[in-house]
Design a protein around this motif. Sequence first.
Motif, PDB file in Angstrom:
ATOM      1  N   ARG A 108       8.923   5.112  -6.562  1.00  0.00           N
ATOM      2  CA  ARG A 108       9.111   3.988  -7.467  1.00  0.00           C
ATOM      3  C   ARG A 108      10.545   3.974  -8.007  1.00  0.00           C
ATOM      4  N   PRO A 109      11.071   2.804  -8.367  1.00  0.00           N
ATOM      5  CA  PRO A 109      12.460   2.718  -8.821  1.00  0.00           C
ATOM      6  C   PRO A 109      12.686   3.441 -10.142  1.00  0.00           C
TER       7      PRO A 109
ATOM      8  N   GLY B  59       6.182 -10.501  -2.631  1.00  0.00           N
ATOM      9  CA  GLY B  59       4.865 -10.005  -2.995  1.00  0.00           C
ATOM     10  C   GLY B  59       4.631  -8.528  -2.767  1.00  0.00           C
ATOM     11  N   VAL B  60       5.699  -7.726  -2.694  1.00  0.00           N
ATOM     12  CA  VAL B  60       5.522  -6.289  -2.481  1.00  0.00           C
ATOM     13  C   VAL B  60       5.670  -5.553  -3.815  1.00  0.00           C
ATOM     14  N   VAL B  61       5.338  -4.270  -3.831  1.00  0.00           N
ATOM     15  CA  VAL B  61       5.442  -3.493  -5.062  1.00  0.00           C
ATOM     16  C   VAL B  61       6.863  -2.952  -5.206  1.00  0.00           C
ATOM     17  N   PRO B  62       7.321  -2.701  -6.432  1.00  0.00           N
ATOM     18  CA  PRO B  62       8.648  -2.119  -6.622  1.00  0.00           C
ATOM     19  C   PRO B  62       8.760  -0.765  -5.933  1.00  0.00           C
ATOM     20  N   ALA B  63       9.904  -0.522  -5.308  1.00  0.00           N
ATOM     21  CA  ALA B  63      10.111   0.745  -4.598  1.00  0.00           C
ATOM     22  C   ALA B  63      11.594   1.046  -4.529  1.00  0.00           C
ATOM     23  N   SER B  64      11.916   2.310  -4.416  1.00  0.00           N
ATOM     24  CA  SER B  64      13.293   2.759  -4.243  1.00  0.00           C
ATOM     25  C   SER B  64      13.448   3.299  -2.832  1.00  0.00           C
TER      26      SER B  64
ATOM     27  N   ALA C  63       0.814  -1.216   0.000  1.00  0.00           N
ATOM     28  CA  ALA C  63       0.000   0.000   0.000  1.00  0.00           C
ATOM     29  C   ALA C  63       0.851   1.272   0.000  1.00  0.00           C
ATOM     30  N   GLU C  64       2.184   1.120  -0.051  1.00  0.00           N
ATOM     31  CA  GLU C  64       3.130   2.244  -0.064  1.00  0.00           C
ATOM     32  C   GLU C  64       2.919   3.178   1.125  1.00  0.00           C
ATOM     33  N   LEU C  65       2.791   2.583   2.301  1.00  0.00           N
ATOM     34  CA  LEU C  65       2.552   3.344   3.521  1.00  0.00           C
ATOM     35  C   LEU C  65       3.777   3.433   4.426  1.00  0.00           C
ATOM     36  N   VAL C  66       4.846   2.724   4.096  1.00  0.00           N
ATOM     37  CA  VAL C  66       6.040   2.711   4.938  1.00  0.00           C
ATOM     38  C   VAL C  66       6.948   3.875   4.560  1.00  0.00           C
ATOM     39  N   ASP C  67       7.319   4.679   5.533  1.00  0.00           N
ATOM     40  CA  ASP C  67       8.193   5.824   5.290  1.00  0.00           C
ATOM     41  C   ASP C  67       9.658   5.507   5.537  1.00  0.00           C
TER      42      ASP C  67
END
Length: 214
Positions: A194-195, A166-171, A142-146
């Motif tokens: 996002r990356p 199972g998580v979404v791509p992130a940088s 959910a992209e809630l982690v800072d």
Amino acid sequence: MKLTVTMFQSLDGVLQSPGGPEEDPSQGFDLGGWLVPSVDEGFGEIAGPWFDDADAFLLGRRTYELMAQHWPHVTDPADTAATKLNTLPKYVPTSTLTEATWHGTHLLSGDLAAEVRELKSRPGRALQVHGSGRLVQSLLRAELVDELRLMTFPVVLGTGQRLFEGVVPASWRLADVRSTPAGVIGHTYEYAGRPALGSIRVDAEGREELVDAR
């Protein structure tokens, strides 16, 4: 409040049952307690101060139940972790718990993302998550982690639940790194969206160059 995640993991990213075999033996995992041999004074010097900015906790149901069996019995006022955990609000998303006796516990039964966004909108410094692997995976999706606070231990397990499944791509932007005499590395990462992507190619003069894909 910003949402921070503190997680212990092996070199190959396993987070399951770090503190003892009884924590989570699901799916036949029999390597519980893998962090214990690497715990030294340096470990506490890194992980201890991570509690300093806590103003509330968000805990998965299994992690909450394990903590509730231990921390209420730790009454040393010099123990910052115990003091924080025993006095500050604790929020537990659950569909199975109907009551909780640990002081300051609030059970959440609604939409996880909506409830966490509401908690983050409240005044304060950090809403901290400790352990709670499946909850963290939902928060990452959910992209809630800072902020990620990862303690990586010098052991490869080869099996077990992994953090980033199972998580979404992130940088993530490295904000701090420290190590202990036992070889544990503490990383602090801040969410950076996002990356960015790119490629490596050879130019007309035969030299490698990096090409931004944006």
